[in-house]
Motif scaffolding. Structure first.
Motif, mmCIF file in Angstrom:
data_model
loop_
_atom_site.group_PDB
_atom_site.id
_atom_site.type_symbol
_atom_site.label_atom_id
_atom_site.label_comp_id
_atom_site.label_asym_id
_atom_site.label_seq_id
_atom_site.Cartn_x
_atom_site.Cartn_y
_atom_site.Cartn_z
ATOM 1 N N TYR A 100 0.818 -1.199 0.000
ATOM 2 C CA TYR A 100 0.000 0.000 0.000
ATOM 3 C C TYR A 100 0.861 1.263 0.000
ATOM 4 O O TYR A 100 0.508 2.264 -0.637
ATOM 5 C CB TYR A 100 -0.932 -0.001 1.211
ATOM 6 N N TYR A 124 -6.127 2.620 -7.707
ATOM 7 C CA TYR A 124 -5.269 2.664 -6.536
ATOM 8 C C TYR A 124 -5.054 4.114 -6.114
ATOM 9 O O TYR A 124 -4.668 4.957 -6.921
ATOM 10 C CB TYR A 124 -3.925 1.988 -6.835
ATOM 11 N N PRO A 127 -6.058 -0.090 -2.938
ATOM 12 C CA PRO A 127 -7.040 -0.359 -3.991
ATOM 13 C C PRO A 127 -8.444 0.032 -3.548
ATOM 14 O O PRO A 127 -8.831 -0.178 -2.399
ATOM 15 C CB PRO A 127 -6.936 -1.876 -4.189
#
Length: 493
Positions: A146, A353, A152
């Motif tokens: 991340y 994202y 996401p």
């Protein structure tokens, strides 16, 4: 027992060639399946690495540390430990010296570098380290993902929940339930994006109406609105309350989850859903809600009509979860289907994202794993209480590899997230207080600490044998169940 036998160069070459041949054929004929197998093995390897690390830190001699099972292809000895790569790349194992007593130990004497020669709390630490690594690994790994690539999020066009009186939205004719897809031709993927887009559009073209592309009752349309400046917040606004709406879906099946009720019922990729429980399905977005609220027959099945190759096919699927009075379609009534995203109404993508900072990435990773683990524990508790059928809920290695294969088809990111969930469930299962599992053996260590002496050799032997046989039987049943479900899925195609 550990045997320090050497492998001849000839045998090593034969085994290596055979391993490479099998690996090459697997990657050629079924690359995603091989990815699934290796992914499963990697998670087991993380578990064993936890045991190995604490053994080394506490001075316990490790006789064997193996990556993979079966006959070793490559091996070497260092510091009293044989490190090896097995021919079958499915995880690995750690063998501490003196792990099991082979006879009744009258004096309790063991070598100081043996497992049973250590205090009960050190042995307990070795045992808990495997599951602990399975919990720590997903948190650290997902944090890295991340922080590097972003979080996401699925496309969820904002949906209007309230229209203020005498507002720009009311004047333009916007209604509760409308989903806003575009602002002046630019796609709107979530609530945060909408707020900024409305304000930006008004500032670039003041006193000019902003064109909104919306979805109303499944039909796309356009509305022009002249947003108004809210002096209290210093931002142009429509005068509506919004929340994340459902992703615009077609009625065509895009994916059928491995081992799910949908697969067992006979759904196939490409099926177009016509009706649910006798009610016409107008748009794919309504499927979850209609399925959750659909009436069932006497056997608890929901009747679904699909169009397949020009014919109408009737499918009956079990409604797995009870539907409360105020149901949430995202929680109940799940059948295991993914419907196609309507690319014409979603900007051509179903997932994006969002870049976040290090702190946000850490928080997101921690709480995602925490909530996932909580849901898994709840599912196990429901299984124990009999609220979920064992045959319907239990999955073994075949099911896990199939699901990993399916996630690999969805992309590398999806596969990695699935691996993290498997790591969590492996850690949770190993902490169960069942002898032969880490949790059960750890309980025996704790009992020894409370009693001041170990349980008798005979009792420990009985517990290990009885629960070992039960665990083997359960694994055989799970594997049999996996294979039967797989064959049924293949027969439905």
């Amino acid at each position: 027992m550990f045997e320090n036998k050497e492998i001849s160069q000839r045998d090593r070459m034969i085994r290596g060639a055979g391993f490479l041949l099998v690996l090459g054929l697997g990657l050629k004929l079924a690359p995603l399946l091989m990815v699934g197998i290796v992914s499963m093995g990697a998670i087991i390897f993380v578990h064993e690495l936890g045991h190995f690390s604490v053994c080394k830190l506490s001075g316990i001699r490790v006789e064997t540390f193996s990556i993979g099972f079966g006959e070793p292809i490559v091996s070497f000895d260092r510091g009293g430990t044989r490190y090896q790569i097995g021919a079958i790349p499915l995880g690995g194992y750690v063998k501490p010296a003196g792990e099991f007593a082979e006879k009744e130990d009258q004096g309790g004497v063991h070598a100081p570098d043996e497992f049973l020669g250590k205090a009960w709390y050190i042995r307990a630490a070795v045992l808990v380290a495997g599951p602990a690594f399975n919990f720590i690994f997903p948190i650290v790994f997902l944090f890295g993902l991340y922080a590097s690539f972003g979080i996401p999020f699925f496309i969820a066009p904002p949906q209007i929940t309230e229209v203020s009186q005498d507002s720009a939205a009311m004047e333009a004719g916007l209604k509760v339930g409308d989903q806003i897809l575009k602002v002046d031709g630019d796609w709107t993927f979530d609530v945060k994006a909408l707020v900024k887009q409305i304000d930006d559009a008004a500032r670039v073209h003041p006193s000019v109406e902003t064109k909104l592309s919306i979805l109303r009752a499944g039909k796309p349309m356009e509305i022009k609105v002249l947003s108004r400046l809210d002096h209290d917040v210093g931002r142009y606004r429509l005068g509506v309350s919004v929340e994340s709406g459902p992703a615009p879906l077609r009625k065509r099946v895009d994916k059928v989850g491995a081992g799910t009720p949908a697969e067992k019922a006979g759904f196939l990729v490409g099926d177009e859903i016509l009706s649910v429980g006798g009610n016409l399905l107008k748009q794919g977005t309504d499927f979850a809600g209609q399925f959750a609220s659909a009436s069932t027959d006497t056997s608890g099945m929901v009747t679904i009509e699909v169009a397949r190759l020009g014919k109408t096919v009737i499918i009956k699927t079990l409604k797995k979860q009870p539907v409360p009075e105020n149901f949430d379609p995202n929680v109940v009534g799940l059948v295991g289907l993914d419907l196609e995203i309507n690319s014409d109404l979603s900007g051509g993508a179903d997932k994006r994202y969002e870049k976040v900072g290090v702190r946000q990435a850490a928080q997101y990773s921690f709480f995602e794993n925490l909530f996932t683990a909580e849901a898994m524990v709840g599912g196990l508790w429901d299984l124990v209480r009999g609220k979920m059928a064992l045959k319907e809920s239990l999955g073994g290695p075949v099911a896990i590899v199939r699901m990993a294969n399916q996630q690999a088809q969805n992309g590398f990111f999806a596969l990695l997230q699935f691996m993290m969930r498997i790591s969590l469930i492996l850690g949770i299962m190993n902490l169960l207080p069942i002898p032969v599992l880490d949790g059960g053996t750890m309980m025996i260590c704790i009992i020894e600490g409370l009693r001041g002496r170990p349980l008798s050799f005979k009792l420990q032997n009985v517990l290990q044998n009885v629960f070992g046989m039960l665990l083997i039987s359960l694994m055989l049943f799970a594997t049999y169940n996996d294979i039967v479900n797989w064959l049924k899925a293949l027969a439905n195609r």
